[in-house]
Write a protein that holds these residues in place. Structure first.
Motif, short mmCIF file in Angstrom:
data_model
loop_
_atom_site.label_atom_id
_atom_site.label_comp_id
_atom_site.label_asym_id
_atom_site.label_seq_id
_atom_site.Cartn_x
_atom_site.Cartn_y
_atom_site.Cartn_z
N SER A 1 62.64 -20.01 64.73
CA SER A 1 63.79 -20.76 64.20
C SER A 1 64.40 -20.09 62.97
O SER A 1 65.58 -20.28 62.69
N GLY A 2 63.59 -19.35 62.23
CA GLY A 2 64.07 -18.78 60.96
C GLY A 2 64.07 -19.80 59.84
O GLY A 2 64.65 -19.58 58.77
N ALA A 3 63.39 -20.94 60.07
CA ALA A 3 63.38 -22.02 59.07
C ALA A 3 62.56 -21.61 57.84
O ALA A 3 61.75 -20.68 57.88
N VAL A 4 62.79 -22.37 56.78
CA VAL A 4 62.04 -22.15 55.53
C VAL A 4 60.96 -23.23 55.46
O VAL A 4 61.29 -24.42 55.34
N PRO A 5 59.69 -22.84 55.52
CA PRO A 5 58.66 -23.87 55.44
C PRO A 5 58.46 -24.36 54.02
O PRO A 5 58.49 -23.57 53.08
N VAL A 6 58.30 -25.67 53.89
CA VAL A 6 57.85 -26.22 52.61
C VAL A 6 56.43 -26.70 52.93
O VAL A 6 56.25 -27.68 53.65
N TYR A 7 55.45 -25.95 52.45
CA TYR A 7 54.08 -26.27 52.84
C TYR A 7 53.54 -27.44 52.03
O TYR A 7 53.79 -27.55 50.84
N ASP B 1 66.73 -31.77 50.97
CA ASP B 1 67.48 -31.22 52.10
C ASP B 1 66.58 -30.86 53.30
O ASP B 1 67.07 -30.37 54.32
N ALA B 2 65.27 -31.15 53.18
CA ALA B 2 64.37 -30.84 54.32
C ALA B 2 64.78 -31.69 55.51
O ALA B 2 65.13 -32.86 55.37
N LYS B 3 64.74 -31.08 56.70
CA LYS B 3 65.22 -31.77 57.90
C LYS B 3 64.15 -32.64 58.55
O LYS B 3 64.47 -33.46 59.41
N GLY B 4 62.91 -32.42 58.17
CA GLY B 4 61.87 -33.23 58.79
C GLY B 4 60.48 -32.82 58.37
O GLY B 4 60.30 -31.97 57.50
N VAL B 5 59.50 -33.47 59.03
CA VAL B 5 58.09 -33.27 58.69
C VAL B 5 57.31 -33.06 59.98
O VAL B 5 57.56 -33.72 60.98
N PHE B 6 56.39 -32.12 59.92
CA PHE B 6 55.49 -31.87 61.03
C PHE B 6 54.09 -32.30 60.56
O PHE B 6 53.70 -32.00 59.44
N ILE C 1 56.92 -25.25 69.44
CA ILE C 1 57.96 -24.27 69.09
C ILE C 1 59.35 -24.86 69.40
O ILE C 1 60.27 -24.80 68.58
N ALA C 2 59.48 -25.46 70.59
CA ALA C 2 60.78 -26.04 70.99
C ALA C 2 61.17 -27.19 70.05
O ALA C 2 62.34 -27.32 69.67
N ALA C 3 60.19 -28.02 69.69
CA ALA C 3 60.51 -29.17 68.82
C ALA C 3 60.98 -28.68 67.45
O ALA C 3 61.98 -29.18 66.90
N ILE C 4 60.26 -27.71 66.89
CA ILE C 4 60.65 -27.19 65.57
C ILE C 4 62.07 -26.59 65.64
O ILE C 4 62.92 -26.86 64.78
N CYS C 5 62.32 -25.82 66.70
CA CYS C 5 63.65 -25.20 66.84
C CYS C 5 64.74 -26.25 67.07
O CYS C 5 65.93 -25.96 66.93
N SER C 6 64.36 -27.46 67.45
CA SER C 6 65.36 -28.53 67.67
C SER C 6 65.65 -29.30 66.40
O SER C 6 66.59 -30.10 66.35
N VAL D 1 65.16 -27.70 63.04
CA VAL D 1 65.63 -26.78 62.00
C VAL D 1 66.14 -25.48 62.60
O VAL D 1 65.66 -25.03 63.64
N SER D 2 67.10 -24.88 61.92
CA SER D 2 67.53 -23.53 62.31
C SER D 2 67.49 -22.65 61.06
O SER D 2 67.08 -23.11 59.98
N GLU D 3 67.91 -21.43 61.23
CA GLU D 3 67.85 -20.40 60.17
C GLU D 3 68.16 -20.98 58.78
O GLU D 3 69.21 -21.59 58.56
N GLY D 4 67.24 -20.82 57.87
CA GLY D 4 67.48 -21.18 56.47
C GLY D 4 67.27 -22.65 56.14
O GLY D 4 67.30 -23.02 54.97
#
Ligand SMILES: Cc1ncc(COP(=O)(O)O)c(C=O)c1O
Length: 484
Positions: free
Chosen positions: A127-133, A162-167, A97-102, A104-107
C-alpha cells in the motif's frame, strides 16, 4: 443465523458436476485424477482429484461470484454475523494485505501493533502506507505478549488524528485475547476503520465460553484462517466485512490482486463444508474440546516445574481472555526452553506440537483432537517434569526491549531500496530493510525503514552473546540494510 446452515451449495455443485462425468478438456491437466501419479492416487483415492476443478459449468467464479460461490459466501456471512464474506484461497495473509490496501494508500497512516503478523508488513509495503506502531503490553513475569491498551490507543490516535484505521490481532498465536471491544470503540470514536486479525479466533463465534469475536463487537473487517481453527483445508480462509466503513468495491479489486486467478475448488469446497459444520455442530464440538482442555490445563499447571497459563493471565497486560483450546505450556522452571521442549516431545514421545519459543510450547487443539492425544501429551509432560526436576537453573525472563527506533522511510521505500547486508557491529546508524524479532516476547525490535540505533545495536549484541533466538538474524548472515 437465519439461513439454513446445513446447506452446502458449492460442495453440492461440485458433486453434481463430477456425477456428469464430462470429457474434461479444461484445466487442470490431470483431468479429474486420471493423470495423477498412481502412488498418490493409490494413497488418496480418486474422488479427491475429481473435485480438483476450475471455473467449469455451474461452478461459478470466485472473482465474480453469482452462483454457488456467492451462495456459500452468503451462508458464511450469516454464520459469522457479517454483511458480506469473501473466500480466500491464499490464506488470511491475502485477506490482510487486501484489507490494508482498502483502508490506506501511499502516505496515509494506519495504526498497527508492532507484534502483528508479517502479512501486515507486506500490506504496508504494497500500500505504501505509513505505519503508526503501537506496542502491545508485555506480561513480564510470564514472558508473553498481552493486548493493546485502549487508553494507549486513544492517546496515539489523538496524536495521529489523520490515521485511517486500526489493525489488531486477537487471539494471538499464544491464544491471548485483548480488549477488542475497547479498541473498536476508540477506533470508531476517532472515525477510523477497524480490521481484526482473527487468524486464530474464528471458532470463537460458536461457543459462549470463548471470548467474543470481533464482528460481534462491531469490527468493520475480520480476516480468519478457517484452516487453523474451523476445520477447512490448509490455506483456506475467509474475510468478512460489516457496515460501510470499509469500501467493498475497493476490497474486491484488491482481493483480485492478492488471490490466484486459478482458485482451488478443493479449498473452496472445504470452506463451504467447514462453515456448515461449525454453524450446525460447532457448539457441541467446542464444548467437548473446552472440557478436555480445561481438565488438561489444570493437570499440567499442577505438575512441578510446568506452567500452563490460562485464567491467571486475565487482567494483566491488557489481557481480556484466552483461548482455552490452545494449550500453551512451559518447562522454563526446569531450565528447558520451548525449542527443547518441542524437540523432546517430538523425539522421545512422538508428539508434534505447533511451535516452540524461548519459554513456551504451543499445543493447538482442534476439532479433530481426541482424548488419547491429550493423554499422550499429559503423560509426556508428567515424565518431563519428573526427569528434569532440580537438574537445571530456571530460565529467566528476557530483559525489556529497547525503545522503538525512529522511522527513516516507509516500509515500502525500505523494501524497494537497494540493499546490502552488514554484520551487527556495523549496523548502527543504518536503515533496516527487514524485521528483527526476539522470542520472547515476539515483538520486532526493528521494522523495515527504521533506524538501527545504538540501543538496538546493544540489544542485538546482548541477544547474540546470550544465544537468544532472534528471527531475522540467521547465523553469520548479518542484517539487511538500505544501501547508502
Ligand atoms: C496472527 C496471524 N495472522 C495472520 C496469519 C496468516 O494466516 P494464513 O497462514 O492463513 O495466511 C497468521 C499465520 O500464522 C497469524 O499467526
Amino acid at each position: 443465523m437465519k439461513k439454513n446452515q446445513r446447506h452446502t451449495p458449492l460442495f453440492d455443485a461440485i458433486l453434481d458436476f463430477v456425477a456428469q462425468a464430462p470429457a474434461p478438456f479444461f484445466i487442470p491437466s490431470h483431468k479429474m485424477g486420471r493423470g495423477i501419479d498412481p502412488r498418490w492416487l493409490d494413497f488418496a483415492g480418486e474422488n479427491i482429484f475429481k473435485m480438483d476443478l476450475s471455473e467449469v459449468r455451474g461452478l461459478d467464479d470466485l472473482h465474480r461470484p453469482s452462483g454457488p460461490i456467492a451462495e456459500a459466501q452468503a451462508l458464511a456471512a450469516d454464520a459469522w454475523g457479517a454483511d458480506r464474506s469473501f473466500f480466500l484461497v491464499n490464506g488470511t495473509s491475502a485477506g490482510i494485505i487486501a484489507a490494508i490496501c482498502s483502508v490506506v494508500s501511499e502516505g496515509q497512516k494506519i495504526i498497527v501493533p508492532r507484534n502483528a503478523h508479517k502479512s501486515v508488513v507486506f500490506g504496508l509495503i504494497i500500500s505504501g502506507a505509513v505505519p503508526v506502531y503501537i506496542s502491545a503490553e508485555v506480561h513480564a513475569e510470564k514472558g508473553l505478549v498481552g493486548g493493546v491498551s485502549k487508553e494507549k490507543l486513544d492517546a496515539l490516535y489523538a496524536a495521529n488524528a489523520d490515521a485511517k484505521g486500526v489493525f489488531a490481532v486477537s487471539p494471538s498465536y499464544h491464544g491471548v485475547c485483548g480488549d477488542t471491544r475497547g479498541l473498536i470503540d476508540v477506533t470508531h470514536a476517532r472515525g477510523g476503520v477497524f480490521i481484526a486479525d482473527e487468524a486464530h479466533g474464528n471458532h470463537a463465534y460458536f461457543h459462549e465460553k470463548l471470548a467474543p469475536g470481533a464482528l460481534a463487537l462491531g469490527a468493520d473487517c475480520a480476516c480468519q484462517s478457517l484452516h487453523k481453527m474451523s476445520g477447512s483445508l490448509t490455506q483456506s480462509s475467509v474475510l468478512h466485512i460489516r457496515g460501510d466503513r470499509l469500501d467493498a468495491g475497493r476490497l474486491e479489486a484488491n482481493l483480485r490482486m492478492t488471490q490466484s486467478t486459478s482458485p482451488s475448488y478443493l479449498l473452496l469446497a472445504s470452506l463451504d463444508l467447514a462453515r456448515s459444520r461449525m454453524a450446525t455442530q460447532g457448539r457441541g464440538m467446542l464444548d467437548r474440546l473446552i472440557r478436555m482442555s480445561d481438565a488438561a490445563r489444570r493437570e499440567l499447571a499442577a505438575l512441578p516445574g510446568i506452567e500452563a497459563p490460562g485464567e491467571d493471565l486475565i487482567g494483566e497486560a491488557a489481557i481480556a481472555g484466552y483461548d482455552p483450546i490452545r494449550l500453551v505450556v512451559s518447562a522454563r522452571r526446569l531450565g528447558m526452553d520451548g525449542y527443547e521442549l518441542c524437540r523432546i516431545l517430538r523425539e522421545a514421545y512422538n508428539i508434534e506440537i505447533e511451535f516452540g519459543d524461548h519459554f513456551y510450547g504451543i499445543c493447538v487443539m482442534g476439532l479433530g483432537t481426541v482424548q488419547e492425544d491429550v493423554d499422550r501429551l499429559l503423560f509426556a509432560m508428567r515424565d518431563i517434569s519428573e526427569r528434569y526436576r532440580g537438574r537445571r537453573a530456571p530460565l529467566t525472563p528476557a530483559g525489556a526491549l529497547p525503545p522503538a527506533p525512529p522511522m527513516a522511510m516507509t516500509p515500502r521505500a525500505a523494501h524497494f531500496a537497494e540493499r546490502t547486508r552488514v554484520p551487527v557491529r556495523e549496523a548502527e546508524g543504518r536503515i533496516c530493510a527487514q524485521m528483527l524479532v526476539p522470542y520472547p516476547p515476539g515483538i520486532p525490535v526493528v521494522c523495515p525503514g527504521e533506524l538501527i540505533t545504538r540501543d538496538i545495536r546493544a540489544f542485538l549484541d546482548e541477544q547474540i552473546e546470550k544465544g537468544r533466538h532472534l528471527h531475522g538474524l540467521e547465523e553469520g548472515n548479518g542484517i539487511a540494510v538500505v544501501r547508502e
